[in-house]
Design an enzyme around this catalytic site. Sequence first.
Site, mmCIF file in Angstrom:
data_model
loop_
_atom_site.group_PDB
_atom_site.id
_atom_site.type_symbol
_atom_site.label_atom_id
_atom_site.label_comp_id
_atom_site.label_asym_id
_atom_site.label_seq_id
_atom_site.Cartn_x
_atom_site.Cartn_y
_atom_site.Cartn_z
ATOM 1 N N ARG A 125 0.824 -1.203 0.000
ATOM 2 C CA ARG A 125 0.000 0.000 0.000
ATOM 3 C C ARG A 125 0.861 1.257 0.000
ATOM 4 O O ARG A 125 0.484 2.267 -0.599
ATOM 5 C CB ARG A 125 -0.946 -0.008 1.202
ATOM 6 C CG ARG A 125 -1.925 1.143 1.162
ATOM 7 C CD ARG A 125 -2.973 1.040 2.247
ATOM 8 N NE ARG A 125 -3.675 2.320 2.356
ATOM 9 C CZ ARG A 125 -4.040 2.872 3.492
ATOM 10 N NH1 ARG A 125 -3.782 2.249 4.629
ATOM 11 N NH2 ARG A 125 -4.657 4.021 3.515
ATOM 12 N N ARG A 173 -2.660 9.828 7.176
ATOM 13 C CA ARG A 173 -1.367 10.426 6.801
ATOM 14 C C ARG A 173 -1.540 11.651 5.907
ATOM 15 O O ARG A 173 -0.601 12.431 5.744
ATOM 16 C CB ARG A 173 -0.503 9.392 6.103
ATOM 17 C CG ARG A 173 -0.316 8.131 6.932
ATOM 18 C CD ARG A 173 0.085 6.936 6.072
ATOM 19 N NE ARG A 173 -0.185 5.682 6.769
ATOM 20 C CZ ARG A 173 -1.360 5.055 6.741
ATOM 21 N NH1 ARG A 173 -2.369 5.561 6.033
ATOM 22 N NH2 ARG A 173 -1.550 3.952 7.418
ATOM 23 N N LYS A 215 11.608 7.303 14.233
ATOM 24 C CA LYS A 215 11.847 6.283 13.207
ATOM 25 C C LYS A 215 11.866 6.888 11.811
ATOM 26 O O LYS A 215 12.792 6.670 11.033
ATOM 27 C CB LYS A 215 10.777 5.193 13.310
ATOM 28 C CG LYS A 215 11.033 3.988 12.430
ATOM 29 C CD LYS A 215 10.464 4.163 11.045
ATOM 30 C CE LYS A 215 10.800 2.960 10.170
ATOM 31 N NZ LYS A 215 10.281 3.150 8.802
ATOM 32 N N PRO A 232 17.148 3.743 12.029
ATOM 33 C CA PRO A 232 15.694 3.651 12.220
ATOM 34 C C PRO A 232 15.304 2.326 12.863
ATOM 35 O O PRO A 232 15.707 1.259 12.399
ATOM 36 C CB PRO A 232 15.125 3.763 10.803
ATOM 37 C CG PRO A 232 16.272 3.554 9.870
ATOM 38 C CD PRO A 232 17.533 3.797 10.621
ATOM 39 N N ASP A 234 12.333 0.003 13.426
ATOM 40 C CA ASP A 234 10.967 -0.381 13.092
ATOM 41 C C ASP A 234 10.709 -1.793 13.612
ATOM 42 O O ASP A 234 11.523 -2.344 14.350
ATOM 43 C CB ASP A 234 10.733 -0.295 11.580
ATOM 44 C CG ASP A 234 11.691 -1.210 10.823
ATOM 45 O OD1 ASP A 234 12.218 -2.162 11.416
ATOM 46 O OD2 ASP A 234 11.915 -0.974 9.634
ATOM 47 N N PHE A 278 18.058 -5.266 8.791
ATOM 48 C CA PHE A 278 16.661 -5.085 8.393
ATOM 49 C C PHE A 278 16.303 -6.012 7.227
ATOM 50 O O PHE A 278 15.341 -6.776 7.289
ATOM 51 C CB PHE A 278 16.418 -3.626 7.997
ATOM 52 C CG PHE A 278 15.110 -3.382 7.289
ATOM 53 C CD1 PHE A 278 13.929 -3.234 8.012
ATOM 54 C CD2 PHE A 278 15.064 -3.291 5.907
ATOM 55 C CE1 PHE A 278 12.732 -3.009 7.360
ATOM 56 C CE2 PHE A 278 13.851 -3.078 5.254
ATOM 57 C CZ PHE A 278 12.687 -2.935 5.975
#
Length: 288
Positions: A125, A173, A215, A232, A234, A278
């Site tokens: 998305r 957002r 973040k 960052p 997450d 990550f």
Amino acid sequence: MAFIDLHGPLNLGATLLSGQTFRWSPEDGDDGWFRGIVFRNEIRLRQETGCIEFTCTPGPRERVAQIIQDYLRFDDDLTEIYSLLETDDRVKSSIDRYRGMRILRQDPWECLISFICSANNNIPRITRNVEDLASAFGSPILGGTSGNNAFPTAKQLADAGEKALRELGLGFRAKYVAAAAEMVSRAQIDLFSLREASYQEALDALIKLIGVGDKIANCVMLFSLNKLEAFPVDVWIDRALREWYFTPNLETVPRSRMRAWAQRRFGHYAGYANQYLFHDRRMAGQRG
DNA sequence: AGCCAGGCCCTCC
DNA sequence: GGAGGGCCTGGC
């Protein structure tokens, strides 16, 4: 057709598709081409031995070649960075898996909006939101694929307004994107100038933006503002650190303190350690 | 159908 | 200062 010589390691696929940016995709077929948009240029890239091949529009090629080298951070000495990070066994394992994955140097504005869109969202998305922003409000690229517009400027998004952004499907957002567009288009904040600021100065400036926390600010700093110490945290990094560093009976670090913990542990290139951990953890999750 | 997604804001303690 | 709840929307 044009070529750029490679100096250090490069894994183009991992670099473009590891979630730093949302506008690249492999072309149909199995010939190794990726298509994307960088600073109002539509670019096709393919890695070959010792070089990368590219096509671009509108050009000129010489200028786009410079843009590509800057974007792929060919000024980073990955060999040197690896030698510093590989003292950590777990990071070394991830580097061995994805050697040549590079941090990108993106347009700070596009990077900021993309990661504002990432909040409490999923990657398919997010990608769609970014593409929708471009096709709805961005400018066409001369000679480019139809509908494959440049990322909209701050003014274009400010003119669009929160309501249109919400109708585009950004959800809650939309307010944050509209506010950032207002701030940038009115020169209340100069994102490019933050490349010259310190890590802390850039962080302080970014988190003043509504919808931008630690973040997202660290993503923008790492992927567009030359802050390679940015880290960052997450959900994937949270999982990676808990599973690979804090278990079974080691110290436990709460999410809110993970960034400082990692920056102390990994040092000046913590951001590269972040990207490898990550990507490795996310791929491991998809492998099952 | 229902949970959750690459967070952040706000409230309340 | 930090823990907990709510948030648009749609992927799976």
